[in-house]
Enzyme design. Structure first.
Site, PDB file in Angstrom:
ATOM      1  N   CYS A  85       0.840  -1.199   0.000  1.00  0.00           N
ATOM      2  CA  CYS A  85       0.000   0.000   0.000  1.00  0.00           C
ATOM      3  C   CYS A  85       0.882   1.258   0.000  1.00  0.00           C
ATOM      4  CB  CYS A  85      -0.979  -0.028   1.173  1.00  0.00           C
ATOM      5  SG  CYS A  85      -2.352   1.135   0.980  1.00  0.00           S
ATOM      6  N   HIS A 202      -3.559  -5.444   0.850  1.00  0.00           N
ATOM      7  CA  HIS A 202      -2.936  -5.728   2.145  1.00  0.00           C
ATOM      8  C   HIS A 202      -2.935  -7.217   2.479  1.00  0.00           C
ATOM      9  CE1 HIS A 202      -2.433  -1.661   3.959  1.00  0.00           C
ATOM     10  NE2 HIS A 202      -3.411  -1.330   3.136  1.00  0.00           N
ATOM     11  N   GLU A 204      -1.147  -8.716   4.694  1.00  0.00           N
ATOM     12  CA  GLU A 204      -0.982  -8.907   6.130  1.00  0.00           C
ATOM     13  C   GLU A 204      -2.318  -8.905   6.872  1.00  0.00           C
ATOM     14  OE1 GLU A 204      -1.035  -4.397   5.905  1.00  0.00           O
ATOM     15  OE2 GLU A 204      -0.677  -6.119   4.600  1.00  0.00           O
TER      16      GLU A 204
END
Length: 226
Positions: A85, A202, A204
């Site tokens: 990002c 994202h 994660e």
């Protein structure tokens, strides 16, 4: 190995990245950008957030932090680097990867789940997937539209450096499945080496089972196989 997660003023996804990596038994350490890279750095994450408030443009100021010279040197030496990002914006602004990320076609901040098609399965970041596999990963950005000149895009495509494309649940690309207007539906790309990658979504945030999905685990496991 120790993965250094670089925190800039305005980073806000560094702890998410740390928790996700540690869940995968990958040692991770958050590093303040002014302190430089630790000597035992064996991987680097440029995390999401709003470094320096996204003044000028997303990632532009963080890219000029002295630590990024260390990151470029480490990347040239084969140390795996992943920009997520805002970290993807920093990566492009630092010339780790081609192109740039700019204002979404909608001119709005968008936070939603999207589908990504894996374009290659022979890189560290995608080795856990199959080519053509579709994964679901969240986005949260206002400047996520990937742009690049036509000539450089042709080189990028010829070099097979597109990592992920936005698609629908069946793996088909279309304007409707592209959340931000990114050129050629590009969501993630590789640098000159396949150990360097940036992506706007994202991974994660879909790594821990308690959040409902683990589709992003394979991306972070790239630190194990790079």
């Amino acid at each position: 190995m120790t993965v250094a997660i670089i925190r800039f003023g305005g980073s806000n996804c560094d702890r998410d990245a740390e928790r996700a990596l540690e869940h995968l038994d990958i040692d991770a350490e958050i590093v303040w950008h002014e302190d430089g890279l630790p000597e035992d750095t064996a991987g680097i994450v440029l995390p999401g957030g709003f470094s320096y408030g996204d003044y000028l443009r997303g990632g532009a100021m963080a890219a000029r932090s002295p630590i990024m010279a260390e990151v470029r040197e480490a990347a040239a030496d084969g140390v795996p680097v992943l920009g997520i990002c805002n970290g993807a914006q920093v990566g492009c602004e630092s010339d780790l990867t081609e192109g740039a990320f700019t204002t979404n076609e909608s001119a709005r901040f968008q936070c939603e789940h999207v589908y990504l098609r894996v374009e290659r399965d022979d890189t560290p970041w995608t080795a856990a997937y199959d080519e053509g596999e579709v994964i679901e990963v969240p986005i949260a950005h206002g400047e996520g539209r990937y742009e690049i000149s036509d000539d450089r895009l042709a080189e990028l495509e010829d070099d097979d450096r597109v990592l992920f494309r936005y698609c629908d649940e069946n793996g088909e690309t279309s304007p409707e499945a592209n959340p931000n207007g990114s050129k050629h539906d590009i969501a993630g790309i590789l640098g000159d080496r396949d150990t360097v990658a940036v992506l706007m979504p994202h991974p994660e945030r879909v790594t821990l089972p308690d959040v409902g999905s683990t589709d992003g685990q394979g991306v972070l496991r790239g630190f194990e196989s790079a």
